[in-house]
Each structure stands twice: as structure tokens, then as C-alpha cells.
Design a protein around this motif. Sequence first.
Motif: not given
Length: 120
Positions: A80-106
Motif C-alpha cells: 500500500t502506497i502513502n496515498d492509499g493506492n495499492t501497488r501489486v508486483s506480478v510475474k507470468r504464470k508460465d514463468g517466462k519473461r515479459f517481452f524476453n526481458t523482465v520477470y516482474n512488473i508492477s
Amino acid sequence: MKKYVLAGFIALGSLSMNAQDAMSKSVTLKVGDVIEIGNPSTSKYKYIKFPRANFIIKRNGVADYKGALGEEVVVTDVETINDGNTRVSVKRKDGKRFFNTVYNISISLEKALAANEIKI
């Protein structure tokens, strides 16, 4: 006449209270929940923090954001961020990278849900 006006105000007041209760309910996600990436409201995803196209290309990835459409992702972190919003970090279900570059996105959860960028 006063009774009808009073009854109208009571009816409108009760309807507005029910509408506010429905909007105030927030979605809670836990680590391990699965969500789906939806169609962005504009040409780009605004509330999902994908890497920029030049970063993807420098890392020999494919900068096609349409490839993320319909992808199932798993929640790895919820904060939870200071302004009351929620930030979620996610990864792909199949374990691959997004766009062949990064594992996690927010994702900014409430804003992305409102813009239909994610589906629960």
C-alpha cells in the motif's frame, strides 16, 4: 405535498448511500492470486508499468505490447502506497519473461481495474 417531497428526498438519499457503499468496496489481493491482463483503454497500458520499448529492444526483446493481452499473471507482492493506492508486483504464470526481458512488473491496482487493464 410536503409528504411527497420528503419521501422523494428519503428515496434519493437511500439510493445514493447504496451507490457509495458499492464503490467503496476495494478488491484485496493476496500473494499467489492469479489475474489476467486485459485490453488497455488507450493505445498503451497506462497503469501497468511495462518497460519502455527502447529498453526492450536493447535487451533483444520483442516490443509488442499486444502480446501481453490475455496473459495470466501471479501476484508476487502487494504493498500500500502513502496515498492509499495499492501497488501489486506480478510475474507470468508460465514463468517466462515479459517481452524476453523482465520477470516482474508492477501494477497500480485500483486504477488498472477502473481502466479495465486487468481482470480478476
